[in-house]
Design an enzyme around this catalytic site. Structure first.
Site, PDB file in Angstrom:
ATOM      1  CG  ASP A 239      -1.684   1.240   1.408  1.00  0.00           C
ATOM      2  OD1 ASP A 239      -2.238   1.716   0.397  1.00  0.00           O
ATOM      3  OD2 ASP A 239      -1.737   1.767   2.543  1.00  0.00           O
ATOM      4  CG  ASP A 241      -1.227   7.709   0.344  1.00  0.00           C
ATOM      5  OD1 ASP A 241      -0.129   8.190   0.003  1.00  0.00           O
ATOM      6  OD2 ASP A 241      -2.253   7.769  -0.362  1.00  0.00           O
TER       7      ASP A 241
HETATM    8 MG   LIG Z   1      -2.784   3.330   3.383  1.00  0.00          MG
END
Ligand SMILES: [Mg+2]
Length: 400
Positions: A239, A241
Site C-alpha cells: 500500500d 499512503d
Molecule cells: Mg494506506
C-alpha cells in the site's frame, strides 16, 4: 554523478559453441522457456527503470533489428549494427556516438539475477568501470578475477579449478573507457579490463544471484527450466499512503511525500532479494477532483527517481481513481479495483505473473488486508510501529 539510465547489450557474437542452433538465429534470440532469451534481459532492464536500451548487433543483425524502436513500458529500444566484426570493444567503439556518459553494459548471452540498480550505486567517486562478480565453485571454467578490497587487481585466464570470483558479464562503465581502445579488433574483457585493472581503475562488486551463461549446450539446456523459474518471482504488494510515505491525506505532489521510516531501505531489500515490488493504492482524490491521474503518474515517477538514488525501484504502481459515491465524474461509482476489492493486485499480477505462494501485502488499513485475503496472499498490518525495513526483514526471515 547522475543516475545511470542507459543499458547496452552485446548481442553480436557468433555463438559457435552452440553449433547449428545459431546458424540462423543470433544466440541471444534463441528460445529459452517460451520466449527469446534476450527478452528476459530486456524485461529485467526495463523493470529496473532504465530509460533506453541499446542492442549492439553484428552476426545476423537483420533478425535483431526488429526490436528497434520498440518500447518496454517506459524504456525505448534501439538497435545499432556494427559495420564489421571487431570484438566486444569494437562493438562499443562503433556505438560511441550513442553512448551515455555512464551506462550499464551486459552480455546478451548470460543472465545474472541481481538488483541492477545496486551495481550502479556509488559509495565514493564513480570508477571508470565496475564489474558484477560472482563466487562460483569452479572459477577455472570462466577465468578467475583477483580482488583487493573493492578493486580488481587482475584477471586470470581460464584454467586452474577451484572456487573463486568470476566476471559475471554486467558492468557499469564510463564512456571514457572507449579511449583505451587503441586497435581493433579488441575484447573489452581480455584487452581493456586487464589494462584498467593494472591502473587500479576497476571496481568489483560481489553479488550472489543465480548466474547462467547460455553459450554452451549443457547450460543452454539447463536455462530452459532455470530462466522461467527465476523470473517467477514472489511479489511484495505495498500500500502507498501510510506504508511507503506518511499518510497526509490526498498527497499528489513531491513536497507532500515524507517517506516512512525504513521505507526506501525496505524496497531496496526486496529488490536485492529478487522480489517484484508493486504498489497498490486507492486514489479517490482523482474521482473527487482534487488532482488528476496524470498528477499521480508523475508523482510515482518522481518517487521512483528518489528510490533510484538508493539503488531501489518499484516495478509498477497501480492506483484506483474511483470512489463509490463522491465526485461528479464517470469515476464515481462502484469499481473492481478500489480496495478492499482485489483489482489492483490482479492488475499487478497480470503484469508480472508472480509466484503467489511466496507473495505478500503490507497495508495500514483493514481494507488492504481484505484485498490481500480475497486475492489470496498473506497480508501484514503495518502502522509505523517499527521501521518498514525491519518489518520486511522479519517477513523475509519467515518470522511473521
Ligand atoms: Mg494506506
Amino acid at each position: 554523478m547522475n543516475r545511470v539510465e542507459q543499458a547496452v547489450f552485446l548481442v553480436g557474437g557468433r555463438g559457435t559453441r552452440l553449433g547449428a542452433l545459431t546458424h540462423h538465429t543470433p544466440k541471444p534470440l534463441l528460445k529459452v522457456g517460451s520466449a527469446p532469451f534476450l527478452e528476459t534481459l530486456l524485461n529485467e532492464a526495463a523493470r529496473h527503470g532504465f530509460r533506453e536500451i541499446l542492442l549492439l548487433a553484428g552476426h545476423l543483425a537483420e533478425i535483431v533489428r526488429h526490436y528497434d524502436g520498440l518500447m518496454i513500458r517506459d524504456c525505448r529500444l534501439k538497435v545499432l549494427v556494427e559495420p564489421s566484426e571487431a570484438g566486444t570493444a569494437g562493438a562499443l567503439h562503433f556505438a560511441r556516438p550513442h553512448l551515455a556518459e555512464r551506462f550499464l553494459l551486459a552480455n546478451g548471452d548470460s543472465f545474472f539475477d541481481i538488483n541492477l540498480l545496486a551495481l550502479t550505486q556509488d559509495t565514493g567517486a564513480a570508477p571508470v568501470a565496475r564489474l558484477a562478480l560472482r563466487l562460483v565453485e569452479d572459477a577455472g571454467r570462466y577465468g578467475r578475477v583477483e580482488v583487493k578490497g573493492d578493486r580488481i587487481t587482475s584477471f586470470r585466464e581460464k584454467g586452474d579449478s577451484g572456487a573463486g570470483l568470476i566476471n559475471a558479464g554486467i558492468y557499469v562503465l564510463q564512456k571514457s573507457v572507449i579511449d583505451r581502445i587503441s586497435t581493433l579488433p579488441a575484447s573489452i574483457e581480455k584487452d581493456i579490463f586487464p589494462q584498467l585493472a593494472e591502473l587500479g581503475l576497476v571496481e568489483g562488486r560481489v553479488f550472489d544471484g543465480a548466474f547462467i551463461d547460455i553459450g554452451i549446450p549443457d547450460d543452454f539446456a539447463r536455462a530452459q527450466t532455470l530462466i522461467p523459474n527465476l523470473t517467477k518471482r514472489p511479489m511484495a504488494f505495498l500500500d502507498r499512503d501510510g506504508v511507503i510515505n506518511r499518510d497526509v491525506g490526498y498527497a499528489s505532489r513531491p513536497d507532500q511525500i515524507e517517506w516512512m521510516p525504513g521505507a526506501i531501505k525496505a524496497i531496496r531489500l526486496l529488490n536485492d532479494r529478487g522480489f517484484y515490488v508493486a504498489t497498490v493504492t486507492n486514489q479517490a482524490g482523482i474521482a473527487r477532483g482534487f488532482y488528476t491521474a496524470d498528477d499521480v503518474i508523475h508523482l510515482h515517477a518522481w518517487m521512483n527517481e528518489q528510490l533510484a538514488k538508493h539503488g531501489a525501484h518499484v516495478d509498477s504502481w497501480h492506483f484506483c481513481p474511483h470512489h463509490p459515491t463522491e465526485g461528479l465524474t464517470d469515476l464515481t461509482g462502484p469499481c473492481a479495483c478500489r480496495k478492499p476489492n482485489p483489482g489492483l493486485l490482479e492488475a499487478a499480477a497480470d503484469t508480472w505473473h508472480p509466484d503467489r505462494g511466496r507473495s505478500f501485502l503490507i497495508g495500514d488499513k483493514a481494507t488492504d488486508l481484505q484485498a490481500a485475503n480475497t486475492f489470496g496472499v498473506v497480508g501484514h498490518f503495518y502502522e509505523g510501529q517499527i521501521p518498514l525495513d525491519e518489518l520486511v526483514g522479519k517477513i523475509l526471515a519467515g518470522r511473521l
